[in-house]
Scaffold this active site. Structure first.
Site, mmCIF file in Angstrom:
data_model
loop_
_atom_site.group_PDB
_atom_site.id
_atom_site.type_symbol
_atom_site.label_atom_id
_atom_site.label_comp_id
_atom_site.label_asym_id
_atom_site.label_seq_id
_atom_site.Cartn_x
_atom_site.Cartn_y
_atom_site.Cartn_z
ATOM 1 N N ASN A 24 13.506 4.163 4.883
ATOM 2 C CA ASN A 24 12.571 3.166 5.411
ATOM 3 C C ASN A 24 11.393 3.888 6.052
ATOM 4 O O ASN A 24 11.542 5.004 6.539
ATOM 5 C CB ASN A 24 13.264 2.299 6.466
ATOM 6 C CG ASN A 24 12.354 1.215 7.015
ATOM 7 O OD1 ASN A 24 11.635 0.552 6.256
ATOM 8 N ND2 ASN A 24 12.356 1.024 8.325
ATOM 9 N N SER A 84 0.833 -1.217 0.000
ATOM 10 C CA SER A 84 0.000 0.000 0.000
ATOM 11 C C SER A 84 0.865 1.264 0.000
ATOM 12 O O SER A 84 0.487 2.281 -0.593
ATOM 13 C CB SER A 84 -0.984 0.003 1.179
ATOM 14 O OG SER A 84 -0.321 0.226 2.394
ATOM 15 N N ARG A 113 12.942 -7.637 5.750
ATOM 16 C CA ARG A 113 14.216 -8.345 5.923
ATOM 17 C C ARG A 113 15.218 -7.390 6.545
ATOM 18 O O ARG A 113 15.305 -6.224 6.149
ATOM 19 C CB ARG A 113 14.795 -8.769 4.566
ATOM 20 C CG ARG A 113 14.050 -9.848 3.869
ATOM 21 C CD ARG A 113 14.370 -11.227 4.378
ATOM 22 N NE ARG A 113 15.791 -11.568 4.332
ATOM 23 C CZ ARG A 113 16.310 -12.659 4.899
ATOM 24 N NH1 ARG A 113 15.547 -13.474 5.588
ATOM 25 N NH2 ARG A 113 17.597 -12.911 4.796
ATOM 26 N N LEU A 124 18.700 -1.819 13.563
ATOM 27 C CA LEU A 124 17.328 -2.059 13.119
ATOM 28 C C LEU A 124 16.413 -0.883 13.469
ATOM 29 O O LEU A 124 16.388 -0.433 14.622
ATOM 30 C CB LEU A 124 16.793 -3.341 13.788
ATOM 31 C CG LEU A 124 15.350 -3.706 13.429
ATOM 32 C CD1 LEU A 124 15.241 -4.156 11.985
ATOM 33 C CD2 LEU A 124 14.817 -4.770 14.382
ATOM 34 N N ASP A 125 15.668 -0.424 12.477
ATOM 35 C CA ASP A 125 14.692 0.663 12.657
ATOM 36 C C ASP A 125 15.335 1.873 13.337
ATOM 37 O O ASP A 125 14.790 2.447 14.303
ATOM 38 C CB ASP A 125 13.463 0.165 13.442
ATOM 39 C CG ASP A 125 12.735 -0.933 12.681
ATOM 40 O OD1 ASP A 125 12.709 -0.888 11.442
ATOM 41 O OD2 ASP A 125 12.200 -1.850 13.329
ATOM 42 N N HIS A 132 8.630 3.151 9.108
ATOM 43 C CA HIS A 132 8.378 2.245 10.230
ATOM 44 C C HIS A 132 7.114 2.712 10.952
ATOM 45 O O HIS A 132 6.949 3.908 11.201
ATOM 46 C CB HIS A 132 9.572 2.238 11.190
ATOM 47 C CG HIS A 132 9.396 1.276 12.305
ATOM 48 N ND1 HIS A 132 9.492 -0.095 12.133
ATOM 49 C CD2 HIS A 132 9.074 1.464 13.606
ATOM 50 C CE1 HIS A 132 9.254 -0.693 13.282
ATOM 51 N NE2 HIS A 132 9.006 0.230 14.187
HETATM 52 C C1 GAR Z 1 3.679 -0.624 6.760
HETATM 53 O O1 GAR Z 1 2.861 -0.362 7.858
HETATM 54 C C2 GAR Z 1 5.138 -0.277 7.071
HETATM 55 O O2 GAR Z 1 5.264 0.841 7.900
HETATM 56 C C3 GAR Z 1 5.581 -1.533 7.784
HETATM 57 O O3 GAR Z 1 5.011 -2.582 7.053
HETATM 58 C C4 GAR Z 1 3.769 -2.126 6.493
HETATM 59 C C5 GAR Z 1 3.781 -2.433 5.020
HETATM 60 O O4 GAR Z 1 2.546 -2.182 4.455
HETATM 61 N N1 GAR Z 1 7.009 -1.637 7.824
HETATM 62 C C6 GAR Z 1 7.684 -2.168 8.837
HETATM 63 O O5 GAR Z 1 7.152 -2.639 9.814
HETATM 64 C C7 GAR Z 1 9.187 -2.150 8.669
HETATM 65 N N2 GAR Z 1 9.852 -2.241 9.945
HETATM 66 P P1 GAR Z 1 2.381 -2.017 2.890
HETATM 67 O O6 GAR Z 1 2.998 -3.267 2.269
HETATM 68 O O7 GAR Z 1 0.891 -1.971 2.691
HETATM 69 O O8 GAR Z 1 3.077 -0.756 2.485
#
Ligand code: GAR
Length: 210
Positions: free
Chosen positions: A101, A13, A85, A138-139, A103
């Site tokens: 990134n 998304s 990953r 990480l993050d 988060h």
């Molecule tokens: C999002 O909420 C993003 O912030 C999170 O994964 C989701 C991906 O949603 N990312 C993490 O947690 C990374 N540490 P999407 O595939 O619909 O964009």
């Protein structure tokens, strides 16, 4: 170098938000062959690639293949959008200061997984999302922009995640645009917008004057 390579692992998304904002997404790469975001990218005529991490003997070998695929596109920026990953320090060094990134928490709070459930369990009153440059931790890394949302009475994990996601879709295109336009300057650990634009969004309670 031009444009953006987006790395995803799932539904995509945030990828969609970047594309719909008109950003120059040159390619989408995923470590998950079945990622829904890859289908979306193909429908949009964007080049895609799937590199299954399970096909590699080590993290370093996977990261090497991923880096080679990215470099083949010569992107200005590498944008992690739900890429689940952990990347090796060698990979991070290769793309330093052009590796972004998003988060789903107000970093440095709630690094890692299940951020919304942990925010609810901790009883925080404000939650949100962060776009940052990626470093070896990480993050973690210099913060580009954050969006804050209230945690409302009665929220469950899904409700809170949905409220945060709306803001993710606002701040990520903004951050990528700022980077491509050369609007972000680094001062030590801090990233500042060159013109002093606010690097936060506050999506407050509807009807509130706060
Ligand atoms: C999002 O909420 C993003 O912030 C999170 O994964 C989701 C991906 O949603 N990312 C993490 O947690 C990374 N540490 P999407 O595939 O619909 O964009």
């Amino acid at each position: 170098m031009s444009g953006v390579v987006v790395l995803i692992s799932g539904r995509g998304s945030n990828l969609r938000a970047l594309v719909e904002a008109g950003l120059p997404v040159r390619a989408v790469l995923s470590n998950q062959v079945q990622a829904a975001g890859l289908t979306y990218a193909r429908e949009k005529g964007i080049a895609t690639g799937a590199i299954d991490h399970r096909d590699f003997a080590s993290r370093a070998a996977f990261d090497e293949a991923l880096a080679a695929a990215i470099e083949a596109c010569s992107p200005e920026l590498v944008v992690l959008a739900g890429f689940m990953r952990v990347l090796s320090s060698g990979f991070v060094a290769r793309f330093r200061a052009r590796l972004l990134n998003i988060h789903p928490s107000l970093l440095p709070a709630f690094t890692g997984l299940h951020t919304h459930a942990r925010a609810l369990a901790a009883g925080v009153k404000i939650h949100g999302a962060t776009v940052h440059w990626v470093d070896e931790i990480l993050d973690h890394g210099p913060i580009l922009i954050q969006a804050a949302v209230p945690v409302l009475p009665g929220d469950d994990e899904a409700a809170l995640a949905a409220r945060v996601l709306v803001q993710e879709h606002r701040i990520y295109p903004l951050a990528v645009r700022w980077m491509l336009d050369g609007q972000i300057e680094q001062h030590g650990e801090c990233l500042r917008h060159r013109l002093g634009l606010a690097q936060y969004l506050w999506a407050g309670v509807p009807g509130s004057t706060q």
